[in-house]
Design an enzyme around this catalytic site. Structure first.
Site, PDB file in Angstrom:
ATOM      1  N   ASP A   1       0.883  -1.166   0.000  1.00  0.00           N
ATOM      2  CA  ASP A   1       0.000   0.000   0.000  1.00  0.00           C
ATOM      3  C   ASP A   1       0.922   1.218   0.000  1.00  0.00           C
ATOM      4  O   ASP A   1       2.125   1.118   0.290  1.00  0.00           O
ATOM      5  CB  ASP A   1      -0.954  -0.005   1.197  1.00  0.00           C
ATOM      6  CG  ASP A   1      -2.178   0.892   0.933  1.00  0.00           C
ATOM      7  OD1 ASP A   1      -2.102   1.758   0.032  1.00  0.00           O
ATOM      8  OD2 ASP A   1      -3.201   0.721   1.626  1.00  0.00           O
TER       9      ASP A   1
HETATM   10  C1  BGC Z   1      -5.125   3.163   0.054  1.00  0.00           C
HETATM   11  C2  BGC Z   1      -5.182   2.180  -1.084  1.00  0.00           C
HETATM   12  C3  BGC Z   1      -5.007   2.888  -2.395  1.00  0.00           C
HETATM   13  C4  BGC Z   1      -3.691   3.654  -2.363  1.00  0.00           C
HETATM   14  C5  BGC Z   1      -3.400   4.402  -3.645  1.00  0.00           C
HETATM   15  C6  BGC Z   1      -3.913   4.064  -0.029  1.00  0.00           C
HETATM   16  O1  BGC Z   1      -4.020   5.100   0.873  1.00  0.00           O
HETATM   17  O2  BGC Z   1      -5.152   2.488   1.277  1.00  0.00           O
HETATM   18  O3  BGC Z   1      -6.396   1.471  -1.054  1.00  0.00           O
HETATM   19  O4  BGC Z   1      -5.050   1.978  -3.449  1.00  0.00           O
HETATM   20  O5  BGC Z   1      -3.749   4.600  -1.321  1.00  0.00           O
HETATM   21  O6  BGC Z   1      -4.264   5.461  -3.819  1.00  0.00           O
END
Ligand code: BGC
Length: 719
Positions: free
Chosen positions: A264
């Site tokens: 993530d």
């Molecule tokens: C989220 C993810 C997301 C990523 C990219 C993170 O803060 O938890 O679900 O895909 O950001 O935007």
């Protein structure tokens, strides 16, 4: 507008390798994927390998023009292709070609209980991703609804591992049919947003496997997902993006996963763990990309001999495999399509099938536009746009039909529709008075309230702090229904308490976040063009303290750790075990027609091609006057289990469309795993011999027919 990087790079590739007949194996679509992967891997320099395993902007990894490898683009998310940002900021890029189809939120998709619709949604999103030049779509999200307060419940697929597994598999198959990779997230145990970057989850092994992992396993083993995103939180004291047990042991060794694991965004914390514990791609921003753990620090370790080069090759191999399997290097990769009428139809159908009719006394719904003179539409959500909200899952919608618009369109010119906001975030003294006056003046009131994507409600990065409706809506609804008893309440967002007014209002619809076609879908349900068929993918508790994590005081954790002491008893499993009456049970949803179940028979088989050892066959009849769909649900109850088992568990369902008076024989096949529990000592699934009940009905608390089943032998299956 971005230039088409793929075209440029393929041209560059062609010029490097000359005539097509001399093309190297990795560029030859006729070669097996693994041959192409190994060939390409053998041509990469150390620096090129390094460039493949970490970001070079917020949503990309670097191109390798010399070999015809294009820049790789990722994009959120589960509900459509997100607005472009960046390259190094969350600020919108200001493009004019990044409007997309905004699908209803994940919880609405789950409420359809229709995996075919999941496939259609995934396919449409896959097509839009291709048209917008994306390679990996960051969704779907499948974290289990453990607490009603989790700020991202709206993105996920509810509380049940079986339902979420069925829905995720359909969605991913559809998306990946379009030459992109889905990225199922967040692996694993990201069940709250509170302290999400650091919270350490403690859960027992059996619960982990029975409740929190099945949707991921289905994504891997049934749908063949090509990417998995690690979660921010920790499990057993180790961050999930670098968790040896979750990534190496379970995902890769036990499940045989061949795709890539990405972090993530900024979810990596240590070089050594990132290097050795199963992470293949580090994503994020806010730092120099060369300082990423899987960049210079990892390279230093590789060069000093602290980390084996084979480990790097394995990470690169997985990244290349995803590229090649999704045809990134092939000339005939599917081109995709954006904002088509077909995609908008999918968005509308998901909303229509996902909206749940919770209450409908005296056939209040559907409304008959021919007999109505006036409608008062009340509530901020009647005119509020939601598609862009919620953070990473938000979409810059091509358009978004608000409920008020949909109702005005559907009611026709003859009916006078008046709108009154009723409440606002920051109050407004006479708003309620004006709404009450409007309510009094109209034949019928459609109240459209609930939650929204403001931080602290259904939004990433924080949890809700209460199960109650915000902005004084409980009092407002009470006053409105006192002014006009024919008040229909429509709630957008995730679950809320309703006790303050539920007994007084004749009809309630749960509309979730119904996407860009939501207003039309809702209006078609309200006026009977669509017969509601959604069923709740999660138990609605009467009050927060009825739900397990809160009853036991195990939310949001203490001193950085949350212990899932309720174990297996998540959602309806808890309400069953503790004999608590929910507000609305798991699987519940009314229709404008009625259904009758009869003649349940169990037909044994030999575990043949689909693994079925027994098939439940029963008749389902539409006994009302209008066409409609029923989600027939099958639960398994063990009579005398040797270990603790939930009272019953969902193990099959089928959505059946029936004309008035039509009767169908419905079959639901059960494999041996429908009877199994996870045995942590044996590291596998035990279907214990003995007696079971097969329960079939329209919700987890509305079992219509049942039958006994005896499993003759205990069977064991490795995870
Ligand atoms: C989220 C993810 C997301 C990523 C990219 C993170 O803060 O938890 O679900 O895909 O950001 O935007």
């Amino acid at each position: 507008m971005k230039p088409c990087l793929l075209t440029l790079c393929l041209v560059a590739g062609a010029s490097v390798f000359g005539a097509e007949t001399n093309q190297p194996p990795y560029l030859d679509p006729g070669q097996p994927v693994e041959t192409r992967v190994e060939d390409l891997l053998s041509r990469l320099t150390l620096a090129e390998k390094m460039s493949i395993i970490h970001a070079d902007s917020k949503f990309t990894t670097a191109a390798i023009p010399r070999l015809g490898i294009p820049r790789r683009w990722m994009s959120d998310g589960p509900h459509g292709v997100r607005e472009d940002v960046g390259p190094d900021t969350w600020q919108p890029a200001g493009h004019t070609d990044d409007f997309s189809t905004a699908m209803p939120a994940g919880i609405c998709l789950a409420a359809t209980w229709n995996p075919d619709l999941g496939y259609s949604e995934g396919e449409a999103i896959g097509q839009e991703a291709r048209k917008r030049g994306k390679d990996i779509m960051l969704g779907p999200g499948v974290n289990i609804l453990r607490t009603p307060l989790c700020g991202r419940n709206f993105e996920y697929l509810g509380e049940d591992p079986f339902l979420s597994s069925r829905m995720v598999a359909g969605y991913i198959r559809g998306a990946q049919s379009q030459d992109i990779s889905s990225c199922v997230k967040h692996f694993a145990l990201n069940n709250q947003e509170f302290e999400r970057d650091s919270i350490n989850v403690e859960v027992d092994e059996r619960t982990l496997h029975e409740i929190y992992l099945p949707a991921f396993k289905a994504a891997v083993q049934e749908a063949g997902v090509w990417s998995v995103m690690g979660a921010y939180n920790q499990f057993h004291g180790q961050h999930c993006c670098e968790n040896d047990y979750l990534l190496n042991k379970i995902l890769k060794d036990e499940w045989g996963y061949k795709g890539l694991v990405m972090s993530d965004w900024a979810g990596v914390h240590y070089t050594r763990e990132a290097a050795l514990n199963g992470l293949d791609l580090e994503m994020g921003t806010e730092r120099n990309y060369n300082d990423f753990y899987l960049a210079q620090p990892y390279l230093d370790g590789l060069q000093s001999g602290a980390f084996p080069m084979a480990g790097l090759d394995e990470k690169v191999r997985r990244n290349l495999r995803v590229m090649i399997a999704t045809h990134v290097l092939d000339a005939n990769r599917k081109p995709g399509s954006l904002n088509t009428a077909a995609h908008q139809t999918v968005a509308r159908r998901v909303a229509e099938e996902g909206i749940v009719l919770l209450k409908n006394d005296n056939h209040t719904l559907p409304l008959d536009a021919k007999t109505l003179k006036s409608i008062a539409v009340i509530g901020e959500n009647a005119t509020r746009l939601h598609a862009h909200g919620g953070d990473s899952s938000g979409i810059k919608a091509f358009y978004e039909i608000m409920p008020l618009q949909g109702i005005v369109g559907q009611a026709g010119k003859r009916v006078n529709v008046i709108y009154s906001e009723g409440y606002q975030k920051n109050g407004g003294a006479d708003l309620a008075d004006r709404a009450i006056a409007a309510a009094k003046s109209a034949d019928v009131v459609i109240y459209i309230g609930g939650l929204n994507h403001d931080r602290g409600f259904d939004c990433e990065g924080a949890d809700r702090t209460s199960l109650k409706l915000p902005y004084g809506q409980d009092e407002l609804i009470q006053k409105i229904v006192a002014a006009n008893p024919k008040t229909i309440v429509v709630l957008e967002g995730t679950m809320v308490e309703m006790d303050a007014w539920l007994g007084q209002v004749p009809a309630v619809l749960q509309a979730w976040y119904p996407g860009m076609e939501g207003g039309n879908a809702l209006a078609r349900v309200l006026f009977g063009d669509v017969n509601p068929s959604g069923k709740l993918p999660a138990t609605f508790p009467k009050k927060l303290s009825d739900s397990p994590a809160h009853a036991l005081g195990n939310y949001p954790g203490t001193n950085g750790t949350v212990t899932y002491a309720e174990g297996l008893l998540v959602g309806y499993r808890w309400f069953d075990a503790k004999n608590i009456e929910p507000l609305f049970p798991f699987g519940f949803g009314l229709s404008y027609t009625t259904f009758k179940y009869s003649n349940l028979k169990l037909v044994e088989s030999d575990g043949g091609t689909n693994g079925a050892i027994v098939t439940a066959q029963f008749d389902l009849e539409n006994t009302g006057a209008v066409a409609g769909a029923e989600v027939a649900q099958l639960y398994v109850h063990p009579d005398n289990p040797a270990v603790q088992r939930p009272e019953k568990e969902l193990k099959g369902f089928k959505k059946v469309f029936l004309q008035p008076g039509e009767r169908q024989t419905v079959s639901i096949a059960l494999a041996q795993n429908a009877f199994a529990f996870y045995d942590p000592d044996k590291k596998g699934w035990v279907a214990e011999k003995g007696d079971y009940k097969i329960l079939v009905g329209g919700s987890s608390r509305d079992i219509a027919v049942q039958s006994n089943y005896r499993l003759a032998e205990t069977v064991f299956e490795k995870d």
